[in-house]
Design a protein around this motif. Structure first.
Motif, mmCIF file in Angstrom:
data_model
loop_
_atom_site.group_PDB
_atom_site.id
_atom_site.type_symbol
_atom_site.label_atom_id
_atom_site.label_comp_id
_atom_site.label_asym_id
_atom_site.label_seq_id
_atom_site.Cartn_x
_atom_site.Cartn_y
_atom_site.Cartn_z
ATOM 1 N N GLN A 37 0.837 -1.199 0.000
ATOM 2 C CA GLN A 37 0.000 0.000 0.000
ATOM 3 C C GLN A 37 0.873 1.252 0.000
ATOM 4 N N MET A 38 0.473 2.192 -0.865
ATOM 5 C CA MET A 38 1.217 3.452 -0.975
ATOM 6 C C MET A 38 0.256 4.528 -1.448
ATOM 7 N N PRO A 39 0.224 5.666 -0.790
ATOM 8 C CA PRO A 39 -0.657 6.742 -1.247
ATOM 9 C C PRO A 39 -0.202 7.279 -2.599
ATOM 10 N N GLN A 40 -1.152 7.643 -3.449
ATOM 11 C CA GLN A 40 -0.812 8.178 -4.755
ATOM 12 C C GLN A 40 -0.417 9.641 -4.601
ATOM 13 N N ILE A 41 0.762 9.975 -5.084
ATOM 14 C CA ILE A 41 1.268 11.329 -4.902
ATOM 15 C C ILE A 41 1.088 12.134 -6.185
ATOM 16 N N SER A 42 1.018 13.445 -6.037
ATOM 17 C CA SER A 42 0.794 14.353 -7.156
ATOM 18 C C SER A 42 1.946 15.332 -7.287
ATOM 19 N N ARG A 43 2.067 15.889 -8.460
ATOM 20 C CA ARG A 43 3.089 16.890 -8.715
ATOM 21 C C ARG A 43 2.738 18.189 -7.990
ATOM 22 N N PRO A 44 3.733 18.923 -7.531
ATOM 23 C CA PRO A 44 3.430 20.206 -6.878
ATOM 24 C C PRO A 44 2.835 21.198 -7.868
ATOM 25 N N ILE A 45 1.959 22.049 -7.371
ATOM 26 C CA ILE A 45 1.305 23.089 -8.178
ATOM 27 C C ILE A 45 1.794 24.452 -7.681
ATOM 28 N N PHE A 46 2.115 25.351 -8.623
ATOM 29 C CA PHE A 46 2.722 26.634 -8.271
ATOM 30 C C PHE A 46 1.816 27.800 -8.663
ATOM 31 N N PRO A 47 1.878 28.888 -7.903
ATOM 32 C CA PRO A 47 1.125 30.094 -8.270
ATOM 33 C C PRO A 47 1.524 30.585 -9.658
ATOM 34 N N ASN A 48 0.649 31.317 -10.280
ATOM 35 C CA ASN A 48 0.862 31.777 -11.654
ATOM 36 C C ASN A 48 1.689 33.061 -11.699
ATOM 37 N N ASN A 49 2.730 33.118 -10.873
ATOM 38 C CA ASN A 49 3.673 34.239 -10.910
ATOM 39 C C ASN A 49 4.925 33.787 -11.650
ATOM 40 N N LYS A 50 5.331 34.549 -12.664
ATOM 41 C CA LYS A 50 6.509 34.181 -13.450
ATOM 42 C C LYS A 50 7.467 35.357 -13.555
ATOM 43 N N ILE A 51 8.716 35.092 -13.211
ATOM 44 C CA ILE A 51 9.743 36.117 -13.339
ATOM 45 C C ILE A 51 10.960 35.503 -14.014
ATOM 46 N N SER A 52 11.845 36.343 -14.508
ATOM 47 C CA SER A 52 13.068 35.884 -15.168
ATOM 48 C C SER A 52 14.275 36.320 -14.359
ATOM 49 N N ILE A 53 15.291 35.473 -14.336
ATOM 50 C CA ILE A 53 16.532 35.844 -13.640
ATOM 51 C C ILE A 53 17.153 37.099 -14.261
ATOM 52 N N ALA A 54 16.875 37.335 -15.542
ATOM 53 C CA ALA A 54 17.409 38.518 -16.220
ATOM 54 C C ALA A 54 16.839 39.808 -15.648
ATOM 55 N N ASP A 55 15.649 39.726 -15.026
ATOM 56 C CA ASP A 55 15.029 40.914 -14.442
ATOM 57 C C ASP A 55 15.729 41.368 -13.164
ATOM 58 N N PHE A 56 16.655 40.572 -12.669
ATOM 59 C CA PHE A 56 17.323 40.899 -11.403
ATOM 60 C C PHE A 56 18.831 41.085 -11.593
ATOM 61 N N GLY A 57 19.169 41.493 -12.799
ATOM 62 C CA GLY A 57 20.569 41.794 -13.091
ATOM 63 C C GLY A 57 21.385 40.602 -13.522
ATOM 64 N N GLY A 58 20.752 39.458 -13.753
ATOM 65 C CA GLY A 58 21.488 38.286 -14.198
ATOM 66 C C GLY A 58 22.032 38.457 -15.602
ATOM 67 N N ILE A 59 23.265 38.012 -15.801
ATOM 68 C CA ILE A 59 23.916 38.123 -17.106
ATOM 69 C C ILE A 59 24.421 36.741 -17.518
ATOM 70 N N PRO A 60 23.943 36.217 -18.659
ATOM 71 C CA PRO A 60 24.279 34.847 -19.055
ATOM 72 C C PRO A 60 25.519 34.744 -19.942
ATOM 73 N N ASP A 61 26.631 35.355 -19.500
ATOM 74 C CA ASP A 61 27.822 35.378 -20.344
ATOM 75 C C ASP A 61 28.849 34.321 -19.943
ATOM 76 N N GLY A 62 28.526 33.513 -18.913
ATOM 77 C CA GLY A 62 29.452 32.480 -18.481
ATOM 78 C C GLY A 62 30.608 32.994 -17.658
ATOM 79 N N VAL A 63 30.642 34.313 -17.400
ATOM 80 C CA VAL A 63 31.749 34.921 -16.666
ATOM 81 C C VAL A 63 31.240 35.682 -15.435
ATOM 82 N N THR A 64 30.176 36.422 -15.608
ATOM 83 C CA THR A 64 29.614 37.219 -14.519
ATOM 84 C C THR A 64 29.012 36.304 -13.451
ATOM 85 N N LEU A 65 29.337 36.560 -12.191
ATOM 86 C CA LEU A 65 28.816 35.759 -11.085
ATOM 87 C C LEU A 65 27.402 36.226 -10.755
ATOM 88 N N ASN A 66 26.433 35.314 -10.869
ATOM 89 C CA ASN A 66 25.023 35.661 -10.717
ATOM 90 C C ASN A 66 24.424 35.232 -9.372
#
Length: 545
Positions: A37-66
């Protein structure tokens, strides 16, 4: 228009509920005819808020520490009640990422989170490693006492593990070895490289990667470089989802859910070089209700590993791993395809493994422990497994585990210890019982099976049915009780198909072997109630006194 809206809105809600239910039902097939016997588990559900790491000064150049950008994004999203932190395409170089509840870290196609190899970014934290309470450097990704967390998408996560891990010369080419030692660090005995003097010092004062004795803060800092972290560490968290992402190049173990509840791992790729020290794939430790499906592992140590703490620490914690469903996974390199132990002191029970392939692993099914562990491993159900090119055993119980991989023990010529005195059974005696294997095919293993129990606590109630194994050597069953082989075919290139020693209450039904064998079964030691098929010619059974 208002009337139409009143009609359509409830319908939209109904269809949304149906779609959500379908999403939750995607794992229902795993529970069909489940023998526990094992309870059936479900995937977590998340609020509909979406943000990007780029909005917080993130730079995807492989050099800048984010690091700061990740921290700000996590904090902002958490204050909104959670949601999805989007990581666009690019190389996002960073220090540790600390999760918060109700957040889905989503890596878009082409996104790579690359963790820095600067050890100074990873402070020492209290944690559990190798089943023991200890301190390690902070994990590149971590979370503690959280709910509803996920890492999803189509991107990759790289832990820069080559900077942390020691390296054995015998595991790599001469060119690789020269390149590594020329980069710095120190070499022990001309064959073991460490990233720094502190790393070597930590190794020399540790047992199985965990420092022994009481250390002052100064002593901890002296060996900090040795205390390499697992790459993904979630401790006492609930409702975890890992999906779609490549996890690779971890400093120690790759993914380590510890004392967690409701863990879903689906369609991930876990990769480490074959020479990666302690480069495990997934170590599910003291977790309740978990699913691991549709995933690929190609690693430097055990691939899919079930643990529950080590020795006194594990017994005192008393947190078993239970209710685990593993299905449709492939393992390439790895010390074991599906593994239980050796840290199983808090016990392991109710595990289902099905429809998996092990292709070139050291061992296929690997159960390991030793005296001192304690704990009970029981109710393990394994079916529909296919293996090819297994370096040592297709199916192994090793109750004398000494810290090496099975192939390393073979290469070093390690011999099975002979017990001159048999200890009494107590809380430190490990127990393996109630293991069921059905529909297994293995081609080109070194040895078909090796069950090596303890004389004071034999491996008990092992049921193997509908199995075909071709190997250099046949099956060897030692210090075992209640072993049942039904419709099993062993095809050895040399020696007998089956070796029995100190075995009680064993039955072979419809046992098959090549007709060219001059010795089919070899029996020695002290045995009781071994039932061989009536059709087996007695001249093909060798009983050694």
């Amino acid at each position: 228009m208002r009337i139409l809206t009143r009609v359509l809105f409830p319908l939209i809600c109904i269809f949304s509920t149906i779609n959500e239910a379908k999403a939750d039902d995607r794992y229902t097939y795993l529970y069909k005819d489940l023998p526990f016997q094992m309870p059936q588990i479900s995937r977590p559900i998340f609020p509909n808020n979406k943000i990007s790491i780029a909005d917080f000064g993130g730079i995807p150049d492989g050099v800048t520490l984010n690091t700061e950008a990740f921290a700000k994004a996590m904090d902002t999203l958490s204050k909104k009640g959670g949601g999805t932190l989007n990581i666009p395409s690019g190389i996002w170089y960073t220090g540790p990422i600390i999760f918060k509840s109700n957040i889905n870290l989503h890596l878009e196609r082409g996104a790579l989170i690359l963790f820095s190899s600067d050890f100074n970014l990873y402070p020492l934290v209290n944690t559990i490693f190798e089943g023991l309470d200890t301190r390690r450097c902070q994990s590149p990704i971590s979370g503690r006492n959280l709910e509803n967390i996920a890492i999803t998408g189509e991107g990759s996560i790289n832990g820069s593990g080559e900077a942390w891990r020691p390296l054995k010369k015998a595991k790599v080419t001469e060119i690789h070895w020269k390149k590594v030692i020329s980069s710095g660090g120190v070499v022990k005995d001309n064959n073991y490289w460490f990233p720094s003097e502190g790393s070597l010092k930590g190794f020399e004062r540790s047992d199985m990667n965990v420092p022994t004795g009481t250390l002052s803060e100064e002593e901890w800092m002296e060996i900090k470089d040795f205390l390499r972290p697992v790459m993904v560490s979630f401790i006492e968290c609930k409702n975890i989802l890992l999906e779609g992402v490549l996890f690779e190049n971890s400093p120690a173990w790759n993914i380590h859910p510890l004392m967690c509840e409701n863990v879903i791992i689906d369609n991930i790729y876990v990769r480490n070089p074959g020479y990666a020290q302690n480069g495990d794939g997934v170590d599910l430790e003291s977790c309740v209700n978990s699913i691991i499906v549709n995933s690929i592992f190609d690693v430097g140590d055990d691939a899919i590993c079930i643990k529950s703490g080590k020795d006194e620490n594990g017994r005192r914690r008393d947190r078993p791993t239970e209710n685990v469903l593993i299905d449709n996974c492939k393992v390439f390199q790895g010390h074991g395809g599906f593994v239980v132990g050796s840290e199983m002191s808090g016990s392991v029970r109710n595990i289902s493994v099905s429809n998996c392939q092990f292709l070139g692993t050291d061992v296929g099914l690997r159960f390991k422990s030793r005296r001192g562990r304690g704990g009970v491993v029981e109710n393990i159900y394994i079916r529909d497994i296919n293996m090819f090119d297994i370096t040592t055993e297709s199916f192994l119980f090793d109750l004398y585990y000494g810290g090496k991989s099975a192939s390393e023990s073979l290469e070093d010529g390690d011999e099975i210890p002979v017990d001159e005195t048999v200890p009494d059974v107590d809380e430190t005696t490990p127990s393996f019982r109630g293991i069921h294997v059905k529909n297994l095919t293995s081609r080109n293993a070194r040895r078909a099976m090796f069950f090596n129990g303890l004389p004071e606590m034999k491996i008990t109630d092992i049921n193997v049915e509908d199995v075909i194994i071709s190997a250099t050597l046949g099956a060897e069953i030692v210090e075992s009780e209640g072993v049942n082989l039904k419709n099993v075919k062993i095809i050895p290139k040399e020696g007998p198909a089956l070796i029995l020693r100190n075995v009680n209450n064993m039955e072979l039904v419809d046992f098959k072997y090549p007709l060219t064998l001059k010795e089919v079964v070899n029996i020695s030691g002290e045995n009781k109630n071994i039932k061989l098929p009536a059709s087996l010619n007695k001249d093909l059974v060798n009983k050694v006194k």
